[in-house]
Scaffold this motif. Structure first.
Motif, PDB file in Angstrom:
ATOM      1  N   GLU A 114     117.538   5.377  21.714  1.00  0.00           N
ATOM      2  CA  GLU A 114     117.836   4.068  21.137  1.00  0.00           C
ATOM      3  C   GLU A 114     117.574   2.916  22.105  1.00  0.00           C
ATOM      4  O   GLU A 114     117.657   1.745  21.727  1.00  0.00           O
ATOM      5  CB  GLU A 114     119.286   4.015  20.653  1.00  0.00           C
ATOM      6  N   ASP A 115     117.231   3.237  23.356  1.00  0.00           N
ATOM      7  CA  ASP A 115     117.036   2.223  24.390  1.00  0.00           C
ATOM      8  C   ASP A 115     115.588   1.730  24.385  1.00  0.00           C
ATOM      9  O   ASP A 115     114.781   2.100  25.247  1.00  0.00           O
ATOM     10  CB  ASP A 115     117.427   2.796  25.754  1.00  0.00           C
ATOM     11  N   ILE A 116     115.245   0.884  23.424  1.00  0.00           N
ATOM     12  CA  ILE A 116     113.874   0.389  23.312  1.00  0.00           C
ATOM     13  C   ILE A 116     113.497  -0.431  24.544  1.00  0.00           C
ATOM     14  O   ILE A 116     112.392  -0.306  25.089  1.00  0.00           O
ATOM     15  CB  ILE A 116     113.704  -0.440  22.027  1.00  0.00           C
ATOM     16  N   GLU A 117     114.399  -1.284  25.009  1.00  0.00           N
ATOM     17  CA  GLU A 117     114.110  -2.112  26.179  1.00  0.00           C
ATOM     18  C   GLU A 117     113.864  -1.253  27.408  1.00  0.00           C
ATOM     19  O   GLU A 117     112.952  -1.529  28.203  1.00  0.00           O
ATOM     20  CB  GLU A 117     115.258  -3.089  26.433  1.00  0.00           C
TER      21      GLU A 117
ATOM     22  N   GLN B 295     112.805   1.884  27.490  1.00  0.00           N
ATOM     23  CA  GLN B 295     111.529   2.566  27.336  1.00  0.00           C
ATOM     24  C   GLN B 295     110.366   1.637  27.695  1.00  0.00           C
ATOM     25  O   GLN B 295     109.418   2.047  28.379  1.00  0.00           O
ATOM     26  CB  GLN B 295     111.389   3.063  25.894  1.00  0.00           C
TER      27      GLN B 295
ATOM     28  N   TRP C 185     111.525  10.336  15.787  1.00  0.00           N
ATOM     29  CA  TRP C 185     111.242   9.272  14.818  1.00  0.00           C
ATOM     30  C   TRP C 185     110.765   9.892  13.506  1.00  0.00           C
ATOM     31  O   TRP C 185     110.025  10.866  13.497  1.00  0.00           O
ATOM     32  CB  TRP C 185     110.177   8.321  15.351  1.00  0.00           C
TER      33      TRP C 185
ATOM     34  N   GLU D 271     110.798   3.115  12.085  1.00  0.00           N
ATOM     35  CA  GLU D 271     111.291   3.373  13.439  1.00  0.00           C
ATOM     36  C   GLU D 271     110.174   3.187  14.468  1.00  0.00           C
ATOM     37  O   GLU D 271     110.417   2.747  15.593  1.00  0.00           O
ATOM     38  CB  GLU D 271     111.835   4.799  13.534  1.00  0.00           C
TER      39      GLU D 271
ATOM     40  N   ARG E 199     108.904  -0.044  18.171  1.00  0.00           N
ATOM     41  CA  ARG E 199     108.678   0.566  19.472  1.00  0.00           C
ATOM     42  C   ARG E 199     107.233   0.387  19.936  1.00  0.00           C
ATOM     43  O   ARG E 199     106.979   0.224  21.128  1.00  0.00           O
ATOM     44  CB  ARG E 199     109.082   2.036  19.420  1.00  0.00           C
TER      45      ARG E 199
ATOM     46  N   ALA F 206     106.789  -3.222  20.958  1.00  0.00           N
ATOM     47  CA  ALA F 206     107.422  -3.443  22.263  1.00  0.00           C
ATOM     48  C   ALA F 206     106.685  -2.734  23.396  1.00  0.00           C
ATOM     49  O   ALA F 206     107.124  -2.799  24.546  1.00  0.00           O
ATOM     50  CB  ALA F 206     108.872  -2.970  22.229  1.00  0.00           C
TER      51      ALA F 206
ATOM     52  N   THR G  41     106.266   0.534  24.137  1.00  0.00           N
ATOM     53  CA  THR G  41     107.128   1.513  24.794  1.00  0.00           C
ATOM     54  C   THR G  41     106.403   2.779  25.220  1.00  0.00           C
ATOM     55  O   THR G  41     106.969   3.567  25.986  1.00  0.00           O
ATOM     56  CB  THR G  41     108.276   1.928  23.868  1.00  0.00           C
TER      57      THR G  41
END
Length: 393
Positions: A251-254, A256, A273, A278, A282, A285, A287
């Motif tokens: 759940e830690d997108i930032e 990743q 996912w 979902e 990501r 971002a 990731t």
């Protein structure tokens, strides 16, 4: 209701399968690990729960003509929940529906519960299993493989990477890696959750054992905070790491994204996912550089949507492979064969090889490559032997 000239759905059944195994998934139990009264164990290395047997859920869709489609979904934890969703919620809504519309039925099943927040988890797992069976049935009605139904087969074989070295000691794992290289495999992934001598030590020992010509990957099992992960992966890069998988909590997108920016190898994410909803935030971002869709979570319809989205972001696709009796492995190979930018497909050798007897067809993995099954639909069907392992209700 309009009738499809191909056929219509008459019946949908689901079965929980439990196949005993001598050694639990990921290898022998470590100190402090034990199998509880329900048959599960928790790995100390990543605090994740696993079954002591191979658990799965099989779906059978029968058409009015008598043709049958087979599906399988991710069922390694509390498969009773998936079965209840299939039997009580999803299956009754599909009776009488035309066979030739699996993508439409996927969307309809998804829409039924989205307002209640069920955009993931067991609900979408249940949809995934039915979706695979619907595509299989569609293929049998048209006499086309799923790859052909998806637009065409780009690959007739797929490179396989060896996933996991389930031995008790580092020396034994290095010996096992050398054995796989001798069999023609050129990529191996080791598991941080059971790297008892240290992850960097394990990587260095494996590199020395297999030499420079083999791609080595590591599954970090969501163990680390972003800065810790960056520091660790940088040390692994010294040994020519091919990719690092799942360093931070999912759940830690930032976190990743921080890791992806801070390392010099691709970050691989995505086994958990289930839909493009979902995946999209990501990917936007930034990731990861490799996406790992698990068809037991996605089904064929969502798997293809995710694969095409990854291609739009110029990201490579290396599908994940979990505990399977062979049905959704065939689906994954069929669907992957229709995609571009696929350097490897995961090979869970301790599961795939021993469970291959539970399906018909020519699906195989040898000398570093998967053989994609031929024939209509999935190209495989369950054997009678499999149903000896159905869990009685």
């Amino acid at each position: 209701m309009p009738r499809d000239p191909l056929d219509s759905i008459a019946k949908i059944e689901s079965f929980i399968i439990s196949i005993p195994r001598d050694t639990p998934y990921l290898g022998p139990l470590r100190e402090g690990e034990f199998i509880n009264e329900k048959g599960y164990l928790i790995r100390n290395g990543n605090r994740s729960i696993y079954p002591s047997s191979d658990l799965s859920v099989i779906i059978k869709v029968t058409a009015e003509s008598g043709k049958v489609g087979w599906g399988e979904t991710y069922g390694i934890a509390a498969p009773e929940a998936v079965k209840a969703i299939i039997d009580n919620l999803l299956a009754p809504t599909l009776i009488g529906k035309p066979v030739g519309q699996p993508a439409v039925m996927f969307e309809d099943m998804y829409d039924m519960m989205r307002v209640r927040g069920f955009f993931g988890g067991y609900y979408v797992d249940a949809i995934a299993g039915i979706d695979i069976a619907l595509w299989d049935l569609f293929g049998k009605c048209t006499n086309l493989s799923i790859s052909e139904l998806l637009g065409g087969r780009r690959h007739h074989t797929l490179p396989a990477y060896v996933s996991g070295l389930p031995r008790a000691t580092l020396q034994e794992r290095c010996d096992m890696a050398q054995d796989w290289v001798a069999k023609g495999y050129r990529a191996i992934k080791f598991a941080a959750a059971v790297s008892d001598d240290g992850i960097v030590t394990e990587m260095a020992a494996l590199r020395e054992a297999v030499g420079p010509g083999v791609d080595l990957m590591v599954d970090l099992h969501w163990k680390f905070e972003a800065s810790e992960a960056i520091r660790l992966i940088r040390r692994l890069e010294e040994h020519n790491l091919y990719f690092a998988e799942a360093p931070c909590q999912p759940e830690d997108i930032e976190g990743q994204a921080r890791v992806a920016r801070g390392i010099g190898v691709p970050l691989a994410l995505g086994e958990e996912w289930r839909t493009v909803y979902e995946v999209r935030p990501r990917l936007t971002a930034a990731t990861c550089g490799i996406i790992q869709p698990e068809i037991g979570h996605t089904g064929i319809t969502s798997f293809q949507q995710i694969g095409h989205m990854a291609q739009a972001f110029h990201i490579k696709i290396i599908p994940h492979a979990s505990i399977s009796v062979g049905i959704f492995m065939a689906a994954s190979l069929q669907a992957t064969a229709a995609l571009q930018r696929v350097p490897y497909h995961e090979y869970q050798h301790s599961i795939f090889d021993r469970n291959l007897r539970f399906v018909t067809g020519d699906m195989a993995c040898a000398e570093g490559h998967y053989t994609i099954p031929t024939g209509p639909g999935l190209g495989v069907e369950p054997t009678e032997e499999l149903f000896q392992y159905v869990v009685a209700e």
